[in-house]
Motif scaffolding. Structure first.
Motif, PDB file in Angstrom:
ATOM      1  N   MET A   1      15.762  77.340  84.891  1.00  0.00           N
ATOM      2  CA  MET A   1      16.783  76.743  84.009  1.00  0.00           C
ATOM      3  C   MET A   1      16.831  77.503  82.696  1.00  0.00           C
ATOM      4  N   SER A   2      18.008  77.865  82.267  1.00  0.00           N
ATOM      5  CA  SER A   2      18.165  78.630  81.034  1.00  0.00           C
ATOM      6  C   SER A   2      18.878  77.787  79.991  1.00  0.00           C
ATOM      7  N   VAL A   3      18.384  77.847  78.749  1.00  0.00           N
ATOM      8  CA  VAL A   3      19.027  77.127  77.658  1.00  0.00           C
ATOM      9  C   VAL A   3      20.219  77.927  77.167  1.00  0.00           C
ATOM     10  N   GLN A   4      21.385  77.313  77.176  1.00  0.00           N
ATOM     11  CA  GLN A   4      22.596  77.966  76.705  1.00  0.00           C
ATOM     12  C   GLN A   4      22.808  77.647  75.228  1.00  0.00           C
ATOM     13  N   THR A   5      23.189  78.627  74.468  1.00  0.00           N
ATOM     14  CA  THR A   5      23.383  78.418  73.039  1.00  0.00           C
ATOM     15  C   THR A   5      24.412  79.401  72.511  1.00  0.00           C
ATOM     16  N   THR A   6      25.043  79.032  71.418  1.00  0.00           N
ATOM     17  CA  THR A   6      25.975  79.943  70.771  1.00  0.00           C
ATOM     18  C   THR A   6      25.254  80.924  69.869  1.00  0.00           C
ATOM     19  N   GLN A 311      19.000  71.249  73.110  1.00  0.00           N
ATOM     20  CA  GLN A 311      18.850  71.819  74.438  1.00  0.00           C
ATOM     21  C   GLN A 311      17.399  72.191  74.732  1.00  0.00           C
ATOM     22  N   LEU A 312      16.716  72.740  73.741  1.00  0.00           N
ATOM     23  CA  LEU A 312      15.302  73.069  73.935  1.00  0.00           C
ATOM     24  C   LEU A 312      14.461  71.821  74.172  1.00  0.00           C
ATOM     25  N   THR A 313      14.781  70.748  73.467  1.00  0.00           N
ATOM     26  CA  THR A 313      14.028  69.511  73.636  1.00  0.00           C
ATOM     27  C   THR A 313      14.207  68.951  75.042  1.00  0.00           C
ATOM     28  N   HIS A 314      15.421  68.983  75.564  1.00  0.00           N
ATOM     29  CA  HIS A 314      15.654  68.562  76.950  1.00  0.00           C
ATOM     30  C   HIS A 314      14.866  69.451  77.910  1.00  0.00           C
ATOM     31  N   TYR A 315      14.858  70.729  77.647  1.00  0.00           N
ATOM     32  CA  TYR A 315      14.136  71.670  78.499  1.00  0.00           C
ATOM     33  C   TYR A 315      12.648  71.338  78.498  1.00  0.00           C
ATOM     34  N   ALA A 316      12.091  71.128  77.316  1.00  0.00           N
ATOM     35  CA  ALA A 316      10.665  70.818  77.194  1.00  0.00           C
ATOM     36  C   ALA A 316      10.352  69.472  77.848  1.00  0.00           C
ATOM     37  N   TRP A 317      11.223  68.495  77.644  1.00  0.00           N
ATOM     38  CA  TRP A 317      11.013  67.171  78.229  1.00  0.00           C
ATOM     39  C   TRP A 317      10.884  67.268  79.746  1.00  0.00           C
ATOM     40  N   ASP A 318      11.808  67.981  80.363  1.00  0.00           N
ATOM     41  CA  ASP A 318      11.777  68.129  81.818  1.00  0.00           C
ATOM     42  C   ASP A 318      10.549  68.916  82.270  1.00  0.00           C
ATOM     43  N   GLU A 393      12.761  79.570  75.431  1.00  0.00           N
ATOM     44  CA  GLU A 393      12.400  78.724  76.555  1.00  0.00           C
ATOM     45  C   GLU A 393      11.163  79.252  77.267  1.00  0.00           C
ATOM     46  N   GLU A 394      10.969  80.559  77.269  1.00  0.00           N
ATOM     47  CA  GLU A 394       9.776  81.107  77.932  1.00  0.00           C
ATOM     48  C   GLU A 394       8.503  80.684  77.206  1.00  0.00           C
ATOM     49  N   ARG A 398       5.311  78.878  78.913  1.00  0.00           N
ATOM     50  CA  ARG A 398       3.909  79.230  78.680  1.00  0.00           C
ATOM     51  C   ARG A 398       3.103  78.021  78.238  1.00  0.00           C
ATOM     52  N   LEU A 399       3.716  77.162  77.423  1.00  0.00           N
ATOM     53  CA  LEU A 399       3.051  75.937  76.994  1.00  0.00           C
ATOM     54  C   LEU A 399       2.689  75.088  78.208  1.00  0.00           C
ATOM     55  N   ALA A 400       3.638  74.893  79.106  1.00  0.00           N
ATOM     56  CA  ALA A 400       3.386  74.079  80.295  1.00  0.00           C
ATOM     57  C   ALA A 400       2.265  74.679  81.144  1.00  0.00           C
ATOM     58  N   GLU A 401       2.285  75.976  81.334  1.00  0.00           N
ATOM     59  CA  GLU A 401       1.241  76.637  82.128  1.00  0.00           C
ATOM     60  C   GLU A 401      -0.125  76.489  81.466  1.00  0.00           C
ATOM     61  N   ALA A 402      -0.179  76.622  80.149  1.00  0.00           N
ATOM     62  CA  ALA A 402      -1.454  76.521  79.438  1.00  0.00           C
ATOM     63  C   ALA A 402      -1.977  75.092  79.452  1.00  0.00           C
ATOM     64  N   LEU A 403      -1.092  74.104  79.465  1.00  0.00           N
ATOM     65  CA  LEU A 403      -1.532  72.713  79.534  1.00  0.00           C
ATOM     66  C   LEU A 403      -2.161  72.408  80.890  1.00  0.00           C
ATOM     67  N   VAL A 404      -1.623  72.982  81.946  1.00  0.00           N
ATOM     68  CA  VAL A 404      -2.246  72.842  83.267  1.00  0.00           C
ATOM     69  C   VAL A 404      -3.625  73.483  83.261  1.00  0.00           C
ATOM     70  N   LEU A 405      -3.732  74.639  82.589  1.00  0.00           N
ATOM     71  CA  LEU A 405      -5.022  75.304  82.470  1.00  0.00           C
ATOM     72  C   LEU A 405      -6.017  74.422  81.724  1.00  0.00           C
TER      73      LEU A 405
END
Length: 412
Positions: A1-6, A311-318, A393-394, A398-405
């Motif tokens: 999923m990519s965050v779209q922004t102007t 948009q970033l907050t929605h991305y992080a939430w998911d 978003e990347e 990385r945050l999500a991957e590190a939290l699993v770690l």
């Protein structure tokens, strides 16, 4: 999923030199902008230019570089006025930060206008900077404190607002956006209700002014406080906006040079607004840097910045909600600003942050200057990841991957 922004995020990131570094062998992912934002080149260069070319005190010299410094310093006041919709630059008071601005209101307006038995209405989610000053005032003059509580999702529970606001309520002081839950509070509704009983309203805009469009005329508040360092400006500079008639009637907060009109051995008269509240040599370079920061944000557009963070907050939430053992505090993504605070089952917040740091990810862990709120949440500390206009978003990936770690490391 990519965050779209102007916004052109890569071009924006190139303006922030601190982001171009590695920590522990990993590209820095700075996810602590709620604590302090990074500074673009425009801010760094504006402050450097002041020190290199017009380093002189303001308001006091008739020579050229002093006059140039004064113009640059006062120019920021005009920039701030336009940014928040002030009617006059005389309503813009420079302080060190949000904390000092709120203390100014408490010790100047509060001590001059409140008396024992008067009530101040706060929320249970306030930052210590919008709680402790009122506790001090309560101890000094006997005012009483009331609190708006939260519902189960971290929203303000306004069901009892009419009961909390009485003829004894003289002031409401509340945050516009929670620095822990991310909740964007319905301040307009509270302000309208406060006006019905004749109460004034202080809005802590430390987290809102850097991230969403804020106009004091539209809000209808009486005081607004915010800090420069959270909006791409330097530390050591903040702002108090207040309605001019209130400032005119308020006594000075501090005494010294520049806040006076005339001084005698036993009495003095005060300077005009806004300088009545700006004693001593001010943070000149910092004020100039703040002006450059606001110009930078205006150039991008506050609506665009808010949309990017939404948009970033929605991305992080998911992304984070899919991690077993992770609990996010606060309302859904659609009702919050650009941050998430959470716990990871079986792992202390400080240990989580330490492991994230080994991966080059900077987050904040602790009570975030909200002891009472964490008591209500039933946890001693949370981990907070916060986003701003330069977040990728990347980095959230990385945050999500590190939290699993971190989870797996402590479950071994």
């Amino acid at each position: 999923m990519s965050v779209q922004t102007t916004l052109d995020i890569q071009a924006i990131r190139e303006q922030f030199p601190l982001l171009d570094q590695s920590i522990n062998g990993h590209r820095l992912a700075y996810l602590d902008s709620t604590a302090t934002a990074q500074k673009p080149l425009a801010v760094l260069e504006a402050m450097d230019r002041y020190y290199r070319t017009i380093n002189a005190n303001v308001h006091r010299g008739v020579y050229q570089i002093s006059e140039a410094a004064t113009e640059a310093y006062e120019g920021t006041r005009r920039t701030i006025g336009r940014f928040i919709g002030a009617k006059s630059t005389k309503e813009i008071i420079f302080t060190r930060n949000t904390t000092e601005a709120i203390n100014l209101v408490a010790q100047s307006w509060g001590r001059a206008n409140l008396q024992a038995g008067d009530r101040i209405l706060l929320t249970v989610s306030e930052h210590h900077s919008n709680l402790v000053p009122w506790q001090l005032l309560a101890a000094q003059i006997g005012v009483e404190l009331d609190f708006i509580e939260l519902d189960a999702h971290g929203r303000l529970d306004l069901s009892k607002l009419d009961q909390l606001l009485t003829e004894r309520t003289k002031l409401v002081a509340m945050t516009h956006m929670s620095n822990v839950l991310g909740t964007i509070n319905p301040v307009e509704r509270v302000i309208a209700a406060a006006k019905q009983v004749g109460a004034l309203v202080v809005v802590d805009g430390a987290q809102s002014v850097p991230h969403i469009p804020v106009n004091v005329q539209e809000l209808g508040c009486d005081f607004l406080a915010f800090s420069g360092h959270k909006m791409c400006g330097p530390t050591g500079i903040g702002v108090l906006w207040a309605r001019r008639e209130l400032l005119e009637a308020m006594p000075p907060f501090m005494g010294g040079g520049d806040m006076i009109k005339r001084v005698g051995l036993r009495e003095s008269s005060w300077n005009d607004l806004p300088w009545k509240f700006e004693a001593g040599t001010p943070a000149i370079a910092e004020a100039i840097g703040l002006g450059a920061a606001i110009d930078f944000l205006n150039g991008l557009g506050m609506e665009a910045i808010h949309e990017r963070e939404r948009q970033l907050t929605h991305y992080a939430w998911d992304k984070l909600n899919g991690i077993d053992g992770l609990t996010i505090f606060g309302p859904p993504a659609a009702e919050r600003g650009g941050l998430v605070s959470f716990t990871l089952a079986g792992v202390h917040a400080h240990d989580v942050a330490a492991i994230l740091d080994t991966q080059g990810i900077a987050v904040r862990a602790g009570h975030h200057c909200t002891h009472p709120l964490h008591d209500i949440l039933g946890v001693p500390a949370t981990v907070r990841a916060s986003f701003y206009l330069y977040t990728l978003e990347e980095e959230i990936d990385r945050l999500a991957e590190a939290l699993v770690l971190a989870r797996d490391t402590f479950q071994l």
